[in-house]
Design a protein around this motif. Structure first.
Motif, PDB file in Angstrom:
ATOM      1  N   THR A  84       6.836   8.051  10.707  1.00 18.62           N
ATOM      2  CA  THR A  84       5.357   7.836  11.289  1.00 18.62           C
ATOM      3  C   THR A  84       4.726   7.109   9.976  1.00 18.62           C
ATOM      4  O   THR A  84       3.533   6.888   9.954  1.00 18.62           O
ATOM      5  CB  THR A  84       4.567   9.187  11.486  1.00 18.62           C
ATOM      6  N   HIS A  85       5.571   6.718   9.023  1.00 18.42           N
ATOM      7  CA  HIS A  85       4.800   5.943   7.908  1.00 18.42           C
ATOM      8  C   HIS A  85       5.864   5.248   7.118  1.00 18.42           C
ATOM      9  O   HIS A  85       6.806   5.741   6.307  1.00 18.42           O
ATOM     10  CB  HIS A  85       4.140   6.630   7.070  1.00 18.42           C
ATOM     11  N   VAL A  86       6.121   3.912   7.201  1.00 15.54           N
ATOM     12  CA  VAL A  86       7.160   2.956   6.388  1.00 15.54           C
ATOM     13  C   VAL A  86       6.581   1.801   6.398  1.00 15.54           C
ATOM     14  O   VAL A  86       5.895   1.075   6.985  1.00 15.54           O
ATOM     15  CB  VAL A  86       8.385   3.301   7.149  1.00 15.54           C
ATOM     16  N   HIS A  87       7.045   1.143   5.133  1.00 16.54           N
ATOM     17  CA  HIS A  87       6.664  -0.469   4.972  1.00 16.54           C
ATOM     18  C   HIS A  87       7.969  -1.113   4.997  1.00 16.54           C
ATOM     19  O   HIS A  87       8.961  -1.272   4.032  1.00 16.54           O
ATOM     20  CB  HIS A  87       6.144  -0.520   3.457  1.00 16.54           C
ATOM     21  N   PHE A  88       8.214  -2.027   6.106  1.00 20.96           N
ATOM     22  CA  PHE A  88       9.539  -2.691   6.184  1.00 20.96           C
ATOM     23  C   PHE A  88       9.691  -3.765   5.055  1.00 20.96           C
ATOM     24  O   PHE A  88      10.451  -3.911   4.376  1.00 20.96           O
ATOM     25  CB  PHE A  88       9.690  -3.402   7.332  1.00 20.96           C
ATOM     26  N   THR A 239      -3.552   3.919   7.831  1.00 22.01           N
ATOM     27  CA  THR A 239      -3.843   3.607   6.309  1.00 22.01           C
ATOM     28  C   THR A 239      -3.204   4.705   5.311  1.00 22.01           C
ATOM     29  O   THR A 239      -2.383   5.518   5.753  1.00 22.01           O
ATOM     30  CB  THR A 239      -5.406   3.487   6.193  1.00 22.01           C
ATOM     31  N   HIS A 240      -3.497   4.566   3.992  1.00 22.02           N
ATOM     32  CA  HIS A 240      -3.265   5.605   3.056  1.00 22.02           C
ATOM     33  C   HIS A 240      -4.267   6.478   2.640  1.00 22.02           C
ATOM     34  O   HIS A 240      -5.503   5.973   2.534  1.00 22.02           O
ATOM     35  CB  HIS A 240      -2.629   5.061   1.645  1.00 22.02           C
ATOM     36  N   VAL A 241      -4.374   7.851   2.363  1.00 24.94           N
ATOM     37  CA  VAL A 241      -5.445   8.786   1.734  1.00 24.94           C
ATOM     38  C   VAL A 241      -4.720   9.559   0.747  1.00 24.94           C
ATOM     39  O   VAL A 241      -3.834  10.255   0.878  1.00 24.94           O
ATOM     40  CB  VAL A 241      -6.001   9.376   3.033  1.00 24.94           C
ATOM     41  N   ALA A 278      -1.397   8.226   5.867  1.00 24.07           N
ATOM     42  CA  ALA A 278      -0.068   8.796   4.987  1.00 24.07           C
ATOM     43  C   ALA A 278      -0.419   9.633   3.804  1.00 24.07           C
ATOM     44  O   ALA A 278      -1.462   9.214   3.188  1.00 24.07           O
ATOM     45  CB  ALA A 278       0.676   7.359   4.410  1.00 24.07           C
ATOM     46  N   HIS A 279       0.447  10.435   3.419  1.00 22.68           N
ATOM     47  CA  HIS A 279       0.326  11.086   2.258  1.00 22.68           C
ATOM     48  C   HIS A 279      -0.797  12.546   2.600  1.00 22.68           C
ATOM     49  O   HIS A 279      -0.223  13.547   2.729  1.00 22.68           O
ATOM     50  CB  HIS A 279       0.048  10.418   1.050  1.00 22.68           C
ATOM     51  N   GLY A 280      -2.064  12.304   2.103  1.00 21.96           N
ATOM     52  CA  GLY A 280      -3.094  13.406   2.101  1.00 21.96           C
ATOM     53  C   GLY A 280      -2.532  14.519   1.359  1.00 21.96           C
ATOM     54  O   GLY A 280      -2.952  15.639   1.389  1.00 21.96           O
ATOM     55  N   THR A 331       9.093   8.263   5.983  1.00 21.01           N
ATOM     56  CA  THR A 331      10.161   7.891   4.814  1.00 21.01           C
ATOM     57  C   THR A 331       9.400   7.151   3.723  1.00 21.01           C
ATOM     58  O   THR A 331       9.846   7.090   2.636  1.00 21.01           O
ATOM     59  CB  THR A 331      11.277   6.875   5.396  1.00 21.01           C
ATOM     60  N   ASP A 332       8.323   6.310   4.175  1.00 22.16           N
ATOM     61  CA  ASP A 332       7.449   5.723   3.197  1.00 22.16           C
ATOM     62  C   ASP A 332       8.305   4.777   2.248  1.00 22.16           C
ATOM     63  O   ASP A 332       8.049   4.686   1.110  1.00 22.16           O
ATOM     64  CB  ASP A 332       6.512   6.327   2.327  1.00 22.16           C
ATOM     65  N   ILE A 333       9.370   4.187   2.741  1.00 22.62           N
ATOM     66  CA  ILE A 333      10.139   3.264   1.969  1.00 22.62           C
ATOM     67  C   ILE A 333       9.073   2.053   1.668  1.00 22.62           C
ATOM     68  O   ILE A 333       7.957   1.627   2.734  1.00 22.62           O
ATOM     69  CB  ILE A 333      11.152   2.707   3.168  1.00 22.62           C
TER      70      ILE A 333
HETATM   71 ZN    ZN Z   1       2.820   3.759   2.425  1.00 25.29          ZN
END
Ligand code: ZN
Ligand code: GUN
Length: 446
Positions: A84-88, A239-241, A278-280, A331-333
């Motif tokens: 549910t969160h990844v940067h290709f 987004t990220h938080v 993402a994250h929190g 995975t947040d690659i």
């Molecule tokens: Zn990220």
């Protein structure tokens, strides 16, 4: 004449042990939520699951000529995993040394993303990214592109070729990044809107409006993202938080009128169903209540949180029964260090232990499947095995290494067997991955 939609006839099937979830075990308990069949048949046709259940019952409903692949007793059939969160575009900077979030962005990430103005580069990385995802049983992801719209076109073109259910979006950022990566309020709105028109709802593709994070957008850009989302409410917002303490302090300085980090987004109309934050890691109680009340989701990214030193997400607190959050796994690659969902689940367990929470393998596998689908509001389409669901499946090899094989000899039940997989397993645990009923990866093929 009335047209009725009849389920398609099955064209092929898998037979073997199978695991799925019909509810959220954090809310309903594992007993009620988890379904394990030691000998199941999953039949598929026209991209969907047509039959699922104990083999002796389902077999009678199927033609004796139906091709059935027996995966064997040491395999496990599951719904495909959701990331549910990844940067290709960060695949080239996975495993970069020695920095926390803000320095990591400046040192490694922004320069790497600059290369994605070149669509050929973007396409080459998109291919590697999707191949790696499938090698790890990931069939749906919620993906960041870069600020360059052509990077998102490249990813969607490759995902469409594979018929994957995939959400992605162009990064919106108009400050606090190198000039070569900045857009403007207007161009970010226009480019994102054009991408929505091109891709959202085309086949299995979905668009995610993507303001990078509060520090790289002005109030005006966040408001434009909110306006765009109101115009296209069935899109995602990602987004990220509240990932890192220095980042949170920076957000406080940049947005002094807002009561907390989440309020920056809420004020801009960026909380709600299909918002994936993402994250929190450091959310306070007020922020958790806002996430719950607005139907927003958190993507728990444990390998990234430990690799770039952000902290340990408190999952049991996030799932508190009086205001449970939707939580998926990310995975947040390339802040994260592995495409492997098994490895990511093992790290989620360790993050839980930092808060004295014992994450069972059943709960963990829920997060990677139906929980991710619930976070993305697509649990009626993917994330579990049931007739009518899209046939995205992963076949796990439960004895994928000599050590796992040895340790499995002492497993007394399915719960322990699954915990061994998530603690010791990695990409080798994935035997085959099916997307909409088609075999798209098989370990034997490499
Ligand atoms: Zn990220
Ligand atoms: N916050 C803003 N951008 C990023 C990113 O690319 N990765 C992570 N982990 N956090 C971010």
């Amino acid at each position: 004449m009335f047209e009725t939609t009849r389920p398609a006839a099955p064209t092929h099937a898998l037979r073997g042990p199978a695991l799925t979830f019909r509810a959220d075990p954090f809310l309903e308990g594992l007993e009620a939520a988890m379904v394990y069949e030691s000998d199941a048949i999953v039949a598929m046709g026209a991209g969907k699951i047509t039959h699922f259940g104990p083999a002796d019952k389902v077999q009678a409903q199927l033609s004796p000529d139906l091709p059935v692949r027996n995966v064997g007793p040491d395999a496990l059939i599951s719904a495909g995993f959701l990331d549910t969160h990844v940067h290709f575009p960060q695949a080239p900077v996975i495993a970069s040394f020695g920095t926390q979030l803000l320095d990591w962005l400046e040192t490694y990430t922004f320069p790497a993303e600059g290369a994605f103005a070149d669509k050929d580069h973007a396409r080459a990385v998109a291919k590697i990214f999707l191949r790696e995802s499938l090698r790890n049983g990931i069939t749906t992801s919620c993906v960041y592109g870069t600020v360059f719209p052509q990077s998102v076109d490249a990813l969607f073109e490759e995902a469409e070729r594979l018929n994957m259910r995939m959400a992605a979006g162009k990064v919106m950022m108009n400050r606090n990044a190198p000039a070569y990566l900045l857009d403007t309020v207007q161009s970010s709105y226009d480019d994102s809107k054009a991408l929505i028109g091109r891709w959202h709802g085309r086949g299995r593709l979905m668009y995610a409006i993507t303001p990078r994070f509060a520090p790289t957008s002005t109030d005006e850009q966040l408001a434009a993202a909110g306006a765009l989302w109101r115009e296209h409410p069935d899109c995602y917002m990602q987004t990220h938080v509240s990932e890192n303490l220095d980042e949170i302090a920076w957000v406080r300085d940049l947005f002094p009128a807002r009561k907390n980090y989440t309020d920056v987004y809420d004020h801009a109309g960026l909380c709600g169903p299909r918002a994936v934050f993402a994250h929190g890691v450091h959310l306070d109680e007020d922020e958790m209540c806002c996430m719950h009340g607005t139907g927003s989701a958190i993507s728990h990214c444990p390998t990234s949180n430990s690799f770039i030193g952000s902290g340990a997400f408190n999952l049991s607190r996030a799932k508190r029964a009086d205001r449970p959050l939707r939580v998926g796994l990310g995975t947040d690659i390339g802040g994260g260090t592995s495409f492997s969902i098994m490895t990511t689940l093992g790290e989620a367990y360790k993050a839980g232990m930092a808060h004295k929470h014992r994450l069972t393998a059943g709960h963990a596998l829920y997060l990677a499947t139906r929980g991710g689908a619930q976070a993305m509001y697509i649990e009626d389409k993917v994330g579990s095995i049931a007739p009518g669901m899209e046939a995205d499946l992963v076949v796990l090899d439960m004895k994928s290494t000599p050590l796992i094989d040895y340790r499995m000899g002492f497993a007394k039940d399915i719960h322990e067997a699954l915990f061994i997989q998530m603690t010791l397993g990695d990409d080798r645990a994935v035997q085959a991955t099916y997307v909409a009923g088609e075999l798209q990866y098989e370990k034997a093929m490499g």
